[in-house]
Write a protein that holds these residues in place. Structure first.
Motif, PDB file in Angstrom:
ATOM      1  N   MET A   1      22.189 -32.312  51.380  1.00 50.66           N
ATOM      2  CA  MET A   1      21.906 -31.112  52.128  1.00 50.66           C
ATOM      3  C   MET A   1      21.238 -30.116  51.192  1.00 50.66           C
ATOM      4  N   ARG A   2      20.162 -29.530  51.650  1.00 51.60           N
ATOM      5  CA  ARG A   2      19.456 -28.503  50.888  1.00 51.60           C
ATOM      6  C   ARG A   2      19.735 -27.153  51.532  1.00 51.60           C
ATOM      7  N   ILE A   3      20.110 -26.208  50.709  1.00 51.70           N
ATOM      8  CA  ILE A   3      20.319 -24.846  51.172  1.00 51.70           C
ATOM      9  C   ILE A   3      19.278 -24.009  50.457  1.00 51.70           C
ATOM     10  N   GLU A  74      10.695 -36.459  45.406  1.00 50.85           N
ATOM     11  CA  GLU A  74      12.092 -36.663  45.815  1.00 50.85           C
ATOM     12  C   GLU A  74      12.137 -37.379  47.161  1.00 50.85           C
ATOM     13  N   PRO A  75      13.219 -38.106  47.418  1.00 54.29           N
ATOM     14  CA  PRO A  75      13.375 -38.725  48.740  1.00 54.29           C
ATOM     15  C   PRO A  75      13.400 -37.648  49.827  1.00 54.29           C
ATOM     16  N   ALA A  76      13.049 -38.054  51.045  1.00 50.33           N
ATOM     17  CA  ALA A  76      13.052 -37.111  52.168  1.00 50.33           C
ATOM     18  C   ALA A  76      14.451 -36.531  52.366  1.00 50.33           C
ATOM     19  N   TRP A  77      14.495 -35.309  52.835  1.00 56.00           N
ATOM     20  CA  TRP A  77      15.751 -34.586  52.999  1.00 56.00           C
ATOM     21  C   TRP A  77      16.293 -34.770  54.409  1.00 56.00           C
ATOM     22  N   ASP A  78      17.606 -34.875  54.526  1.00 58.97           N
ATOM     23  CA  ASP A  78      18.239 -35.052  55.829  1.00 58.97           C
ATOM     24  C   ASP A  78      18.549 -33.734  56.529  1.00 58.97           C
ATOM     25  N   ARG A  79      18.832 -32.696  55.743  1.00 60.40           N
ATOM     26  CA  ARG A  79      19.168 -31.407  56.358  1.00 60.40           C
ATOM     27  C   ARG A  79      18.757 -30.281  55.425  1.00 60.40           C
ATOM     28  N   ILE A  80      18.132 -29.262  56.022  1.00 57.85           N
ATOM     29  CA  ILE A  80      17.769 -28.051  55.283  1.00 57.85           C
ATOM     30  C   ILE A  80      18.384 -26.868  56.013  1.00 57.85           C
ATOM     31  N   ALA A 111       9.084 -27.237  55.329  1.00 53.32           N
ATOM     32  CA  ALA A 111      10.204 -28.134  55.602  1.00 53.32           C
ATOM     33  C   ALA A 111       9.717 -29.447  56.211  1.00 53.32           C
ATOM     34  N   ALA A 112       8.721 -29.380  57.072  1.00 53.32           N
ATOM     35  CA  ALA A 112       8.200 -30.586  57.712  1.00 53.32           C
ATOM     36  C   ALA A 112       7.668 -31.583  56.685  1.00 53.32           C
ATOM     37  N   ALA A 113       7.203 -31.083  55.566  1.00 55.40           N
ATOM     38  CA  ALA A 113       6.631 -31.951  54.531  1.00 55.40           C
ATOM     39  C   ALA A 113       7.692 -32.709  53.738  1.00 55.40           C
ATOM     40  N   VAL A 114       8.937 -32.253  53.754  1.00 56.93           N
ATOM     41  CA  VAL A 114       9.986 -32.897  52.944  1.00 56.93           C
ATOM     42  C   VAL A 114      11.131 -33.468  53.779  1.00 56.93           C
ATOM     43  N   LEU A 115      11.108 -33.242  55.071  1.00 53.57           N
ATOM     44  CA  LEU A 115      12.199 -33.649  55.950  1.00 53.57           C
ATOM     45  C   LEU A 115      12.051 -35.106  56.373  1.00 53.57           C
ATOM     46  N   SER A 116      13.176 -35.811  56.428  1.00 50.18           N
ATOM     47  CA  SER A 116      13.161 -37.190  56.911  1.00 50.18           C
ATOM     48  C   SER A 116      12.868 -37.188  58.409  1.00 50.18           C
ATOM     49  N   PRO A 117      12.426 -38.315  58.962  1.00 50.39           N
ATOM     50  CA  PRO A 117      12.082 -38.358  60.396  1.00 50.39           C
ATOM     51  C   PRO A 117      13.216 -37.911  61.316  1.00 50.39           C
ATOM     52  N   ASP A 118      14.449 -38.204  60.950  1.00 52.95           N
ATOM     53  CA  ASP A 118      15.593 -37.792  61.768  1.00 52.95           C
ATOM     54  C   ASP A 118      16.304 -36.573  61.193  1.00 52.95           C
ATOM     55  N   GLY A 119      15.658 -35.896  60.259  1.00 54.18           N
ATOM     56  CA  GLY A 119      16.273 -34.762  59.587  1.00 54.18           C
ATOM     57  C   GLY A 119      16.409 -33.546  60.484  1.00 54.18           C
TER      58      GLY A 119
END
Length: 141
Positions: A1-3, A74-80, A111-119
């Motif tokens: 999780m990214r804050i 970095e791998p795609a993020w699941d939650r921001i 955020a769209a550039a680093v978010l996973s498809p289901d993020g």
């Protein structure tokens, strides 16, 4: 999780305490450099120490409008999570709410550039900041 943009790191610290052994999944960022953060918020050194001791990452000097540039490869993020996003104040500037709304637009693109498809992106807004008819406070300027 990214804050992102967790001004004094109080949200990330509270979340780390709740997560206990799972706090290492947190990456908390601040817009201010670490030096400015410590100067502005007297309890910030303790918050940073608490987070790092719990295994969380803390990155200072991160602009939420440029996440891919700050975290390349970095791998795609699941939650921001971005709570109460506000642009830094500008003396005598008009249309402060418009600047906050522009920050939101830029953040969403970032955020769209680093978010996973289901993020997921979680944003908590100030009253009137969203600019929709559902806002309890209407701010035009």
């Amino acid at each position: 999780m990214r804050i992102v943009g967790d001004a004094d790191l109080s949200y990330a610290t509270a979340l780390a305490r709740q997560l206990g052994d799972s706090a290492e999944q947190i990456c908390a960022t601040t817009y201010e450099s670490e030096e400015d953060l410590f100067r502005r918020y007297p309890h910030a050194p303790e918050a940073v120490a608490t987070l790092r001791t719990a295994g969380a990452r803390v990155n200072c000097g991160i602009d939420a409008r440029q996440l891919a540039e700050h975290f390349p490869g970095e791998p795609a993020w699941d939650r921001i999570v971005f709570n109460l996003p506000q642009s830094p104040p500008q003396a005598k500037a008009r249309n402060q709410i418009q600047r906050h709304r522009q920050l939101l637009r830029d953040f969403c693109s970032s955020a769209a550039a680093v978010l996973s498809p289901d993020g997921q992106v979680w944003v908590t807004l100030l009253a009137g900041q969203g600019g929709t008819p559902l806002d309890p406070i209407q701010r035009l300027h």
